[in-house]
Design a protein around this motif. Structure first.
Motif, PDB file in Angstrom:
ATOM      1  N   TYR A  92       0.782  -1.110  -0.036  1.00  0.00           N
ATOM      2  CA  TYR A  92       0.026   0.095   0.174  1.00  0.00           C
ATOM      3  C   TYR A  92       0.679   1.304  -0.130  1.00  0.00           C
ATOM      4  N   ILE A  93       0.480   1.814  -0.910  1.00  0.00           N
ATOM      5  CA  ILE A  93       1.544   3.299  -1.225  1.00  0.00           C
ATOM      6  C   ILE A  93       0.606   4.460  -0.868  1.00  0.00           C
ATOM      7  N   ALA A  94       0.958   5.148   0.315  1.00  0.00           N
ATOM      8  CA  ALA A  94       0.144   6.023   0.911  1.00  0.00           C
ATOM      9  C   ALA A  94       0.424   7.386   0.062  1.00  0.00           C
ATOM     10  N   HIS A  95      -0.532   8.288  -0.202  1.00  0.00           N
ATOM     11  CA  HIS A  95      -0.329   9.618  -0.756  1.00  0.00           C
ATOM     12  C   HIS A  95       0.984  10.282  -0.415  1.00  0.00           C
TER      13      HIS A  95
ATOM     14  N   TYR B 184      -7.436   3.762  -4.515  1.00  0.00           N
ATOM     15  CA  TYR B 184      -8.647   4.139  -3.627  1.00  0.00           C
ATOM     16  C   TYR B 184      -8.519   5.710  -3.744  1.00  0.00           C
ATOM     17  N   TYR B 185      -9.949   6.175  -3.749  1.00  0.00           N
ATOM     18  CA  TYR B 185      -9.960   7.629  -3.669  1.00  0.00           C
ATOM     19  C   TYR B 185     -11.348   7.968  -2.853  1.00  0.00           C
ATOM     20  N   VAL B 186     -11.424   9.271  -2.499  1.00  0.00           N
ATOM     21  CA  VAL B 186     -12.629   9.716  -1.947  1.00  0.00           C
ATOM     22  C   VAL B 186     -13.587  10.545  -3.056  1.00  0.00           C
ATOM     23  N   ASN B 187     -14.769   9.806  -3.238  1.00  0.00           N
ATOM     24  CA  ASN B 187     -15.672  10.656  -3.957  1.00  0.00           C
ATOM     25  C   ASN B 187     -17.022  11.060  -3.124  1.00  0.00           C
TER      26      ASN B 187
ATOM     27  N   GLU C 208      -3.429   5.559  -3.371  1.00  0.00           N
ATOM     28  CA  GLU C 208      -4.532   6.381  -2.743  1.00  0.00           C
ATOM     29  C   GLU C 208      -4.532   7.759  -3.291  1.00  0.00           C
ATOM     30  N   GLU C 209      -4.659   8.006  -4.490  1.00  0.00           N
ATOM     31  CA  GLU C 209      -4.465   9.253  -5.386  1.00  0.00           C
ATOM     32  C   GLU C 209      -5.836   9.769  -5.599  1.00  0.00           C
ATOM     33  N   GLY C 210      -5.869  10.997  -6.476  1.00  0.00           N
ATOM     34  CA  GLY C 210      -6.985  11.291  -6.780  1.00  0.00           C
ATOM     35  C   GLY C 210      -8.098  10.528  -7.653  1.00  0.00           C
ATOM     36  N   ALA C 211      -9.020  11.087  -7.941  1.00  0.00           N
ATOM     37  CA  ALA C 211     -10.190  10.196  -8.890  1.00  0.00           C
ATOM     38  C   ALA C 211      -9.756   9.626 -10.167  1.00  0.00           C
ATOM     39  N   SER C 212      -8.564  10.234 -10.630  1.00  0.00           N
ATOM     40  CA  SER C 212      -8.255   9.823 -11.882  1.00  0.00           C
ATOM     41  C   SER C 212      -7.263   8.834 -11.647  1.00  0.00           C
TER      42      SER C 212
END
Length: 86
Positions: A14-17, A53-56, A40-44
């Motif tokens: 797992y590579i954190a932001h 993974y991303y937060v929408n 865990e980057e942006g939506a793209s």
């Protein structure tokens, strides 16, 4: 402190932001191993990770990079695919 040389055989990384700048080093260190790379980057997303993974709004969602997973020889659950962002 993060050191890519501390990576040994791993099934999932797992590579954190805050570590995304080390992504290329991590990918190179694991290129001969069947290691699932999760970011865990942006939506793209991050184009070279297997799962992103991303937060929408208020929901945590994920996308799957099927071509990259298939190319790496990894096998993933159909349930994981079913619930991924389309």
């Amino acid at each position: 402190k993060f050191t890519v040389f501390n990576i040994t055989t791993a099934n999932i990384i797992y590579i954190a932001h805050n570590q995304i700048s080390n992504f290329s080093k991590i990918k190179n260190a694991t290129k001969n191993d069947p290691t699932l790379l999760v970011t865990e980057e942006g939506a793209s997303g991050y184009a070279n990770s297997h799962i992103n993974y991303y937060v929408n709004d208020t929901k945590v969602q994920y996308s799957i990079n099927r071509p990259l997973i298939d190319k790496s020889g990894l096998k993933i659950s159909q349930d994981l695919i079913k619930y991924a962002d389309k």
